[in-house]
Design a protein around this motif. Structure first.
Motif, mmCIF file in Angstrom:
data_model
loop_
_atom_site.group_PDB
_atom_site.id
_atom_site.type_symbol
_atom_site.label_atom_id
_atom_site.label_comp_id
_atom_site.label_asym_id
_atom_site.label_seq_id
_atom_site.Cartn_x
_atom_site.Cartn_y
_atom_site.Cartn_z
ATOM 1 N N THR A 179 -67.091 19.101 3.960
ATOM 2 C CA THR A 179 -67.046 20.170 4.959
ATOM 3 C C THR A 179 -68.007 19.815 6.084
ATOM 4 O OG1 THR A 179 -66.528 21.854 3.310
ATOM 5 C CG2 THR A 179 -67.447 22.626 5.387
ATOM 6 N N ALA A 180 -67.559 19.978 7.314
ATOM 7 C CA ALA A 180 -68.417 19.825 8.492
ATOM 8 C C ALA A 180 -68.565 21.213 9.103
ATOM 9 C CB ALA A 180 -67.796 18.865 9.493
ATOM 10 N N MET A 181 -69.795 21.581 9.457
ATOM 11 C CA MET A 181 -70.030 22.927 9.967
ATOM 12 C C MET A 181 -70.935 22.898 11.191
ATOM 13 S SD MET A 181 -71.411 26.275 8.014
ATOM 14 C CE MET A 181 -72.919 26.781 8.796
ATOM 15 N N VAL A 182 -70.636 23.776 12.154
ATOM 16 C CA VAL A 182 -71.442 23.967 13.351
ATOM 17 C C VAL A 182 -71.574 25.466 13.581
ATOM 18 C CG1 VAL A 182 -71.578 23.639 15.843
ATOM 19 C CG2 VAL A 182 -70.640 21.834 14.416
ATOM 20 N N THR A 183 -72.809 25.931 13.788
ATOM 21 C CA THR A 183 -73.017 27.320 14.196
ATOM 22 C C THR A 183 -73.629 27.300 15.589
ATOM 23 O OG1 THR A 183 -75.215 27.448 13.190
ATOM 24 C CG2 THR A 183 -73.361 28.167 11.843
ATOM 25 N N ALA A 184 -73.103 28.136 16.460
ATOM 26 C CA ALA A 184 -73.582 28.192 17.836
ATOM 27 C C ALA A 184 -73.415 29.611 18.344
ATOM 28 C CB ALA A 184 -72.795 27.212 18.704
ATOM 29 N N GLY A 185 -74.049 29.892 19.459
ATOM 30 C CA GLY A 185 -73.904 31.207 20.060
ATOM 31 C C GLY A 185 -74.846 31.389 21.222
ATOM 32 N N LEU A 193 -68.125 27.390 13.136
ATOM 33 C CA LEU A 193 -66.916 26.632 12.934
ATOM 34 C C LEU A 193 -67.130 25.740 11.727
ATOM 35 C CD1 LEU A 193 -64.137 25.522 13.931
ATOM 36 C CD2 LEU A 193 -65.456 23.887 15.268
ATOM 37 N N ALA A 194 -66.246 25.832 10.786
ATOM 38 C CA ALA A 194 -66.284 24.959 9.613
ATOM 39 C C ALA A 194 -64.953 24.240 9.501
ATOM 40 C CB ALA A 194 -66.562 25.752 8.354
ATOM 41 N N VAL A 195 -65.004 22.940 9.293
ATOM 42 C CA VAL A 195 -63.806 22.125 9.124
ATOM 43 C C VAL A 195 -63.883 21.510 7.743
ATOM 44 C CG1 VAL A 195 -62.512 20.149 10.001
ATOM 45 C CG2 VAL A 195 -63.706 21.651 11.593
ATOM 46 N N HIS A 196 -62.800 21.632 7.015
ATOM 47 C CA HIS A 196 -62.732 21.163 5.626
ATOM 48 C C HIS A 196 -61.630 20.098 5.551
ATOM 49 C CE1 HIS A 196 -63.597 21.687 1.403
ATOM 50 N NE2 HIS A 196 -62.333 21.967 1.128
ATOM 51 N N PRO A 197 -61.911 18.852 6.046
ATOM 52 C CA PRO A 197 -60.847 17.855 6.162
ATOM 53 C C PRO A 197 -60.317 17.330 4.825
ATOM 54 C CG PRO A 197 -62.948 16.876 6.727
ATOM 55 C CD PRO A 197 -63.188 18.340 6.508
ATOM 56 N N THR A 198 -61.156 17.296 3.817
ATOM 57 C CA THR A 198 -60.716 16.847 2.492
ATOM 58 C C THR A 198 -61.294 17.787 1.442
ATOM 59 O OG1 THR A 198 -62.600 15.387 2.072
ATOM 60 C CG2 THR A 198 -60.745 14.431 3.271
ATOM 61 N N THR A 199 -60.918 17.548 0.219
ATOM 62 C CA THR A 199 -61.320 18.438 -0.873
ATOM 63 C C THR A 199 -62.828 18.565 -1.009
ATOM 64 O OG1 THR A 199 -59.321 17.801 -2.055
ATOM 65 C CG2 THR A 199 -61.044 18.879 -3.339
ATOM 66 N N TYR A 200 -63.568 17.499 -0.824
ATOM 67 C CA TYR A 200 -64.995 17.511 -1.123
ATOM 68 C C TYR A 200 -65.911 17.449 0.098
ATOM 69 C CZ TYR A 200 -63.118 16.476 -5.698
ATOM 70 O OH TYR A 200 -62.404 16.520 -6.866
ATOM 71 N N MET A 254 -76.531 27.713 22.648
ATOM 72 C CA MET A 254 -77.195 26.641 21.912
ATOM 73 C C MET A 254 -76.530 26.443 20.558
ATOM 74 S SD MET A 254 -79.510 24.436 22.036
ATOM 75 C CE MET A 254 -80.459 23.389 20.991
ATOM 76 N N VAL A 255 -76.491 25.203 20.119
ATOM 77 C CA VAL A 255 -76.038 24.879 18.767
ATOM 78 C C VAL A 255 -77.221 25.081 17.832
ATOM 79 C CG1 VAL A 255 -75.257 23.020 17.272
ATOM 80 C CG2 VAL A 255 -74.303 23.252 19.559
ATOM 81 N N LYS A 256 -77.027 25.851 16.767
ATOM 82 C CA LYS A 256 -78.109 26.091 15.811
ATOM 83 C C LYS A 256 -78.053 25.086 14.669
ATOM 84 C CE LYS A 256 -79.091 30.938 16.545
ATOM 85 N NZ LYS A 256 -79.260 32.225 15.902
ATOM 86 N N ASP A 257 -77.061 25.201 13.824
ATOM 87 C CA ASP A 257 -76.933 24.306 12.676
ATOM 88 C C ASP A 257 -75.727 23.404 12.879
ATOM 89 O OD1 ASP A 257 -79.000 25.609 11.023
ATOM 90 O OD2 ASP A 257 -77.598 27.280 11.009
ATOM 91 N N VAL A 258 -75.847 22.167 12.456
ATOM 92 C CA VAL A 258 -74.726 21.239 12.477
ATOM 93 C C VAL A 258 -74.952 20.251 11.333
ATOM 94 C CG1 VAL A 258 -75.832 19.824 14.263
ATOM 95 C CG2 VAL A 258 -73.386 19.602 13.846
ATOM 96 N N PHE A 259 -74.013 20.199 10.408
ATOM 97 C CA PHE A 259 -74.172 19.299 9.274
ATOM 98 C C PHE A 259 -72.827 18.950 8.653
ATOM 99 C CE2 PHE A 259 -74.863 23.610 7.608
ATOM 100 C CZ PHE A 259 -73.926 23.677 6.586
ATOM 101 N N VAL A 260 -72.862 17.901 7.861
ATOM 102 C CA VAL A 260 -71.730 17.497 7.031
ATOM 103 C C VAL A 260 -72.195 17.632 5.592
ATOM 104 C CG1 VAL A 260 -70.229 15.579 6.359
ATOM 105 C CG2 VAL A 260 -70.819 15.919 8.763
ATOM 106 N N MET A 261 -71.349 18.206 4.752
ATOM 107 C CA MET A 261 -71.725 18.432 3.360
ATOM 108 C C MET A 261 -70.632 17.891 2.435
ATOM 109 S SD MET A 261 -73.152 21.887 1.566
ATOM 110 C CE MET A 261 -71.690 22.865 1.422
ATOM 111 N N VAL A 262 -71.062 17.125 1.445
ATOM 112 C CA VAL A 262 -70.192 16.680 0.361
ATOM 113 C C VAL A 262 -70.509 17.602 -0.812
ATOM 114 C CG1 VAL A 262 -69.580 14.767 -1.153
ATOM 115 C CG2 VAL A 262 -70.266 14.311 1.207
ATOM 116 N N HIS A 263 -69.500 18.269 -1.338
ATOM 117 C CA HIS A 263 -69.739 19.292 -2.368
ATOM 118 C C HIS A 263 -68.745 19.153 -3.511
ATOM 119 C CE1 HIS A 263 -66.388 21.325 -0.319
ATOM 120 N NE2 HIS A 263 -67.050 21.036 0.795
ATOM 121 N N GLU A 264 -68.857 20.033 -4.465
ATOM 122 C CA GLU A 264 -68.047 20.027 -5.678
ATOM 123 C C GLU A 264 -68.241 18.733 -6.461
ATOM 124 O OE1 GLU A 264 -64.015 21.555 -5.285
ATOM 125 O OE2 GLU A 264 -64.570 22.336 -3.306
#
Length: 179
Positions: free
Chosen positions: A10-16, A1-8, A51-61
Motif C-alpha cells: 500500500t502506498a499512502m499520502v495525506t495532504a491538506g 489517498l491510499a493506493v493498493h496496487p498488489t495484495t501486500y 502541504m503533504v503530511k505523511d507519505v509512505f509505502v508499506m508492505v503488510h500482511e
C-alpha cells in the motif's frame, strides 16, 4: 489517498490545507498588513497553505501480522490517538496537526493477535515551537521534508486485549542544535 496496487503493498499520502498560527483569515491571505514587520509579512505570504503530511509505502500482511513501512510518518509511541488536542502528544513532538512531528525513516511492526511490537529508525525534524524551548523561528515555517541531520529510534511494545490494553514506549532523538 491510499493506493493498493498488489495484495501486500500500500502506498499512502495525506495532504491538506495547513492553517497558520495567526488564524484562519491569514491562512489564505497573501498580502501584508501595514502594521506587520517584514518577518510577519514574509510568514503571512507563504506561497501555499497546502502541504503533504505523511507519505509512505508499506508492505503488510507478512507472517505474524507483520509490516514494513518506509517514508515520512509519525513514529510509533504511546497510544496513537488521531485527536490533535491531546497535550501529551504535543509534548513528545507527536502531534498529528504539526508538520514538525513527522519523521523520515523505516518502521517494522508485528501484532499477532494480542501482543504487539513496533520499532522505527528515522531522521528527525526540527523541534517545534510548542514543546517549551521557544526559539525565534516562525511557527508557520515549513520543516524540511526529509528532516534534519541526526537520528532517532522509537520502540513500542504491549498487549491489546478485548477489554484492556497496556504497553510501554521509548524514543531517542539526536539532532543538531538549532542555529
Amino acid at each position: 489517498l491510499a493506493v493498493h496496487p498488489t495484495t501486500y503493498v500500500t502506498a499512502m499520502v495525506t495532504a491538506g490545507a495547513l492553517a497558520k498560527s495567526q488564524g484562519l483569515a491569514d491562512t489564505f491571505r497573501l498580502d501584508c498588513r501595514p502594521e506587520s514587520s517584514d518577518a510577519e509579512c514574509f510568514a503571512r505570504a507563504r506561497s501555499t497553505p497546502f502541504m503533504v503530511k505523511d507519505v509512505f509505502v508499506m508492505v503488510h500482511e507478512l507472517p505474524f501480522a507483520s509490516y514494513l513501512r518506509v517514508g515520512r510518518f509519525l513514529p510509533p509511541f504511546g497510544l496513537n490517538h488521531d485527536d490533535h488536542t491531546i497535550s501529551t502528544r504535543r509534548d513528545f513532538e507527536l502531534d498529528h496537526g504539526i508538520l514538525h512531528s513527522r519523521v523520515s525513516g523505516v518502521e517494522i511492526g508485528t501484532a499477532p493477535n494480542y501482543p504487539y511490537a513496533q520499532l522505527a529508525f528515522f531522521r528527525p525534524n526540527r523541534k517545534d515551537r510548542f514543546t517549551g524551548l521557544e526559539t525565534e523561528r516562525n511557527p508557520d515555517e515549513l520543516p524540511p521534508f526529509l528532516g534534519v541531520d541526526g537520528w532517532g529510534a522509537a520502540l513500542s511494545l504491549g498487549w491489546r486485549d478485548l477489554g484492556f490494553q497496556f504497553g510501554v514506549s521509548g524514543m531517542l532523538r539526536r539532532r543538531e542544535p538549532p542555529d
